[in-house]
Design an enzyme around this catalytic site. Structure first.
Site, PDB file in Angstrom:
ATOM      1  N   TYR A 129      31.596  54.398  29.951  1.00 14.80           N
ATOM      2  CA  TYR A 129      31.235  53.402  28.939  1.00 14.80           C
ATOM      3  C   TYR A 129      32.499  52.900  28.257  1.00 14.80           C
ATOM      4  O   TYR A 129      33.523  53.575  28.236  1.00 14.80           O
ATOM      5  CB  TYR A 129      30.204  53.908  27.946  1.00 14.80           C
ATOM      6  CG  TYR A 129      30.514  55.146  27.133  1.00 14.80           C
ATOM      7  CD1 TYR A 129      31.535  55.159  26.186  1.00 14.80           C
ATOM      8  CD2 TYR A 129      29.735  56.297  27.273  1.00 14.80           C
ATOM      9  CE1 TYR A 129      31.773  56.279  25.410  1.00 14.80           C
ATOM     10  CE2 TYR A 129      29.971  57.425  26.506  1.00 14.80           C
ATOM     11  CZ  TYR A 129      30.998  57.402  25.576  1.00 14.80           C
ATOM     12  OH  TYR A 129      31.241  58.516  24.807  1.00 14.80           O
ATOM     13  N   CYS A 130      32.430  51.681  27.755  1.00 13.90           N
ATOM     14  CA  CYS A 130      33.572  50.987  27.153  1.00 13.90           C
ATOM     15  C   CYS A 130      34.807  51.063  28.060  1.00 13.90           C
ATOM     16  O   CYS A 130      35.872  51.528  27.640  1.00 13.90           O
ATOM     17  CB  CYS A 130      33.877  51.571  25.772  1.00 13.90           C
ATOM     18  SG  CYS A 130      34.952  50.526  24.753  1.00 13.90           S
ATOM     19  N   PRO A 131      34.676  50.632  29.320  1.00 11.82           N
ATOM     20  CA  PRO A 131      35.800  50.737  30.246  1.00 11.82           C
ATOM     21  C   PRO A 131      36.932  49.782  29.890  1.00 11.82           C
ATOM     22  O   PRO A 131      36.711  48.708  29.338  1.00 11.82           O
ATOM     23  CB  PRO A 131      35.165  50.366  31.594  1.00 11.82           C
ATOM     24  CG  PRO A 131      34.047  49.445  31.222  1.00 11.82           C
ATOM     25  CD  PRO A 131      33.504  49.970  29.926  1.00 11.82           C
ATOM     26  N   LEU A 161      33.329  47.908  23.948  1.00 16.30           N
ATOM     27  CA  LEU A 161      31.877  47.963  24.062  1.00 16.30           C
ATOM     28  C   LEU A 161      31.354  49.261  23.467  1.00 16.30           C
ATOM     29  O   LEU A 161      32.076  49.964  22.763  1.00 16.30           O
ATOM     30  CB  LEU A 161      31.480  47.822  25.539  1.00 16.30           C
ATOM     31  CG  LEU A 161      31.786  46.460  26.176  1.00 16.30           C
ATOM     32  CD1 LEU A 161      31.576  46.510  27.677  1.00 16.30           C
ATOM     33  CD2 LEU A 161      30.942  45.358  25.548  1.00 16.30           C
ATOM     34  N   LYS A 215      36.928  60.425  32.333  1.00 14.09           N
ATOM     35  CA  LYS A 215      37.413  59.856  31.075  1.00 14.09           C
ATOM     36  C   LYS A 215      37.033  60.712  29.876  1.00 14.09           C
ATOM     37  O   LYS A 215      35.908  61.194  29.779  1.00 14.09           O
ATOM     38  CB  LYS A 215      36.825  58.446  30.908  1.00 14.09           C
ATOM     39  CG  LYS A 215      37.171  57.734  29.609  1.00 14.09           C
ATOM     40  CD  LYS A 215      36.585  56.333  29.626  1.00 14.09           C
ATOM     41  CE  LYS A 215      36.755  55.616  28.305  1.00 14.09           C
ATOM     42  NZ  LYS A 215      36.233  54.234  28.354  1.00 14.09           N
TER      43      LYS A 215
END
Length: 283
Positions: free
Chosen positions: A151-153, A97, A164
């Site tokens: 975000y973008c997990p 994502l 992260k």
């Protein structure tokens, strides 16, 4: 499971630093170029035409969307928000994502052959272990698991102390694969995460969707410099990549693209442009 060193170790590696140069000067060097290049490299290594490769790339102020992001109910408004903040927007052809890139984010593409015999999981593990190896003198606390609120997990989020700093995606083309990681090296992870949080708030609003988009909590993200409490630069990280690569290969080459690769690039780049026609029309 294969040992990651068996996957990374090759007699010869191709090293390509595209982090500064205007690669293929005839075209604007954007993230579209980078994803097309990685496809070409995956085709080349898969066809046994070139050695496995590591490619480094940096793109200033770019938000790379995943395919689901491009289908947000209010995507036009989301793109407009990013543009007003000075960010260029592209849609990638690999998984994942939305991700924020800038001059403090180093992208590394590890391009490997014979992936029909290597699981997707093993390729991800190889990249995780390579990053841990690169930073072994600074920390032994890098873990790989999904950081909820980032975000973008994904299962291969890289974190220290639950925050992260990197995420991995993978793109397979025939018998070659480009394992791509973004590393938040410098700058403020919270600022990048806040940008993506705002993008989803505007692009999603209160609409119900079949796809579950992340509820981004900026406090879950940070740069390596912030996490380790010491100044780490993109250039310094590039040096670490090359030094580590030398431990796993007898020969490092920096071959330019061949005529066949240049021809393949034209096709792949056109495909990326076509994929991005809708998003480009919003900017």
């Amino acid at each position: 499971m294969k040992n990651w060193k068996e996957i990374v170790r090759h007699k010869q590696f191709r090293y390509l630093d595209h982090s500064k140069e205007n690669f293929f000067n005839k075209k604007a060097y954007t993230a579209l170029t980078s994803f097309a290049i990685d496809d070409v490299l995956a085709l080349s290594v898969g066809g046994k035409n070139t050695a496995p490769a590591i490619r480094l790339w940096v793109h200033p102020d770019t938000v790379v969307l995943g395919i689901p992001d491009a289908r947000l109910p209010y995507i036009e408004e989301g793109v407009e928000l990013l543009n007003k903040q000075g960010y260029h927007v592209v849609v990638r052809n690999s998984g994942g994502l939305a991700v924020a890139l800038d001059a403090g984010v180093l992208n590394i593409s590890l391009v490997l052959p014979d992936v029909k015999h290597i699981s997707i999981h093993d390729c991800y593990e190889a990249m995780v272990s390579f990053i841990q190896y690169m930073l072994r003198d600074l920390t032994n606390e890098i873990e790989a698991y999904e950081i909820v609120g980032s975000y973008c997990p994904g299962d291969y989020d890289l974190s220290i102390g639950g925050r992260k700093f990197a995420g991995i995606s993978q793109r397979r083309v025939k018998d070659g694969a480009a394992i791509q990681i973004y590393l938040d090296v410098e700058g403020k992870g919270v600022e990048r995460a806040s940008l993506i949080r705002d993008f989803y708030r505007v692009g999603l609003k209160d609409a119900e969707t079949k796809f579950s988009f992340p509820d981004v909590d900026p406090s879950t993200m940070a740069s390596l410099t912030e996490l380790l409490g010491t100044k780490i630069t993109v250039n310094g990280m590039k040096d670490r990549v090359l030094e580590s690569l030398q431990h796993f290969s007898n020969t490092i080459v920096t071959d330019d693209f061949s005529a066949d690769e240049l021809e393949a690039f034209k096709t792949r780049y056109e495909q990326m442009v076509k994929r991005n026609e809708k998003i480009a029309g919003m900017q």
